[in-house]
Design a protein around this motif. Structure first.
Motif, short mmCIF file in Angstrom:
data_model
loop_
_atom_site.label_atom_id
_atom_site.label_comp_id
_atom_site.label_asym_id
_atom_site.label_seq_id
_atom_site.Cartn_x
_atom_site.Cartn_y
_atom_site.Cartn_z
N TYR A 51 0.82 -1.22 0.00
CA TYR A 51 0.00 0.00 0.00
C TYR A 51 0.85 1.27 0.00
O TYR A 51 0.37 2.34 0.35
CB TYR A 51 -0.95 0.00 1.20
CG TYR A 51 -1.96 -1.12 1.14
CD1 TYR A 51 -3.02 -1.07 0.24
CD2 TYR A 51 -1.83 -2.24 1.94
CE1 TYR A 51 -3.94 -2.11 0.16
CE2 TYR A 51 -2.75 -3.28 1.87
CZ TYR A 51 -3.80 -3.20 0.98
OH TYR A 51 -4.71 -4.23 0.90
N GLY A 52 2.10 1.17 -0.38
CA GLY A 52 2.97 2.33 -0.44
C GLY A 52 3.86 2.45 0.78
O GLY A 52 3.89 1.58 1.65
N TYR A 53 4.59 3.54 0.83
CA TYR A 53 5.50 3.79 1.94
C TYR A 53 4.70 4.08 3.21
O TYR A 53 3.72 4.83 3.17
CB TYR A 53 6.41 4.98 1.64
CG TYR A 53 7.38 4.72 0.52
CD1 TYR A 53 8.50 3.92 0.72
CD2 TYR A 53 7.17 5.26 -0.74
CE1 TYR A 53 9.39 3.67 -0.31
CE2 TYR A 53 8.05 5.02 -1.78
CZ TYR A 53 9.16 4.22 -1.55
OH TYR A 53 10.04 3.97 -2.57
N PRO A 54 5.13 3.52 4.33
CA PRO A 54 4.37 3.73 5.58
C PRO A 54 4.21 5.21 5.95
O PRO A 54 3.16 5.62 6.42
CB PRO A 54 5.20 2.99 6.63
CG PRO A 54 6.01 2.00 5.87
CD PRO A 54 6.26 2.62 4.52
N GLN A 55 5.25 6.00 5.72
CA GLN A 55 5.20 7.41 6.11
C GLN A 55 4.15 8.20 5.33
O GLN A 55 3.73 9.27 5.75
CB GLN A 55 6.57 8.07 6.01
CG GLN A 55 7.18 8.11 4.64
CD GLN A 55 8.07 6.93 4.34
OE1 GLN A 55 7.88 5.84 4.86
NE2 GLN A 55 9.06 7.14 3.48
N GLU A 56 3.70 7.66 4.20
CA GLU A 56 2.66 8.34 3.43
C GLU A 56 1.34 8.41 4.18
O GLU A 56 0.47 9.21 3.85
CB GLU A 56 2.47 7.65 2.08
CG GLU A 56 3.67 7.82 1.16
CD GLU A 56 3.56 6.99 -0.12
OE1 GLU A 56 2.65 6.14 -0.23
OE2 GLU A 56 4.40 7.20 -1.00
N ALA A 57 1.18 7.59 5.21
CA ALA A 57 -0.04 7.60 6.01
C ALA A 57 -0.09 8.78 6.98
O ALA A 57 -1.12 9.01 7.62
CB ALA A 57 -0.17 6.28 6.78
N ILE A 58 1.00 9.51 7.09
CA ILE A 58 1.03 10.66 8.01
C ILE A 58 0.67 11.90 7.20
O ILE A 58 1.52 12.60 6.67
CB ILE A 58 2.41 10.79 8.69
CG1 ILE A 58 2.78 9.47 9.37
CG2 ILE A 58 2.37 11.93 9.71
CD1 ILE A 58 4.19 9.41 9.86
N THR A 59 -0.61 12.14 7.13
CA THR A 59 -1.17 13.23 6.32
C THR A 59 -0.90 14.59 6.98
O THR A 59 -0.56 14.65 8.17
CB THR A 59 -2.68 13.05 6.18
OG1 THR A 59 -3.27 13.16 7.48
CG2 THR A 59 -3.02 11.70 5.55
#
Length: 124
Positions: free
Chosen positions: A66-74
């Motif tokens: 689902y992509g890079y984990p840090q991308e979840a930090i909006t």
């Protein structure tokens, strides 16, 4: 780390434990874990060897599907983490001598049964 039988919440908690231990191995001191405010939760608050209070957001994933984990930090999440950090700093119980404050992200991705740790300093 990474037992497929763990719930997402358990897997996330395990990731936070792993991240805290990894940072402690590098000379950091844990000040708080899972500190709750009306703005959300601070995963880990640490003091690094340079006496910087570091608010560490941990993102754990079983894969990169689902992509890079840090991308979840909006941006909204960052905003709430900043507000939560202000609450933490203003709480009398958290008085600690420090020279600076910053926000880091530690991502943990399970790769072939081994956690891959990526520490992003001053992430936002």
């Amino acid at each position: 780390m990474g037992d497929r039988n763990l719930t997402p919440k358990q897997f996330g908690a395990l990731g936070e434990q792993y991240a805290a231990a990894w940072l402690e191995e590098h000379g950091w001191t844990t000040l708080s874990r899972n500190w709750h405010t009306r703005y959300g939760e601070l995963d880990i608050v640490m003091l690094n060897p340079e006496y910087t209070v570091v608010f560490v957001e941990v993102k754990s994933r079983r894969s990169m599907h689902y992509g890079y984990p840090q991308e979840a930090i909006t941006p909204a999440k960052q905003h709430n983490l900043r507000k939560a950090a202000c609450d933490w700093l203003l709480d009398r119980r958290n008085r600690v001598p420090h020279t600076a404050v910053r926000f880091d992200v530690v991502t943990i991705v399970l790769r072939v049964g081994r956690p891959l740790v990526h520490h992003i300093e001053n992430a936002f």
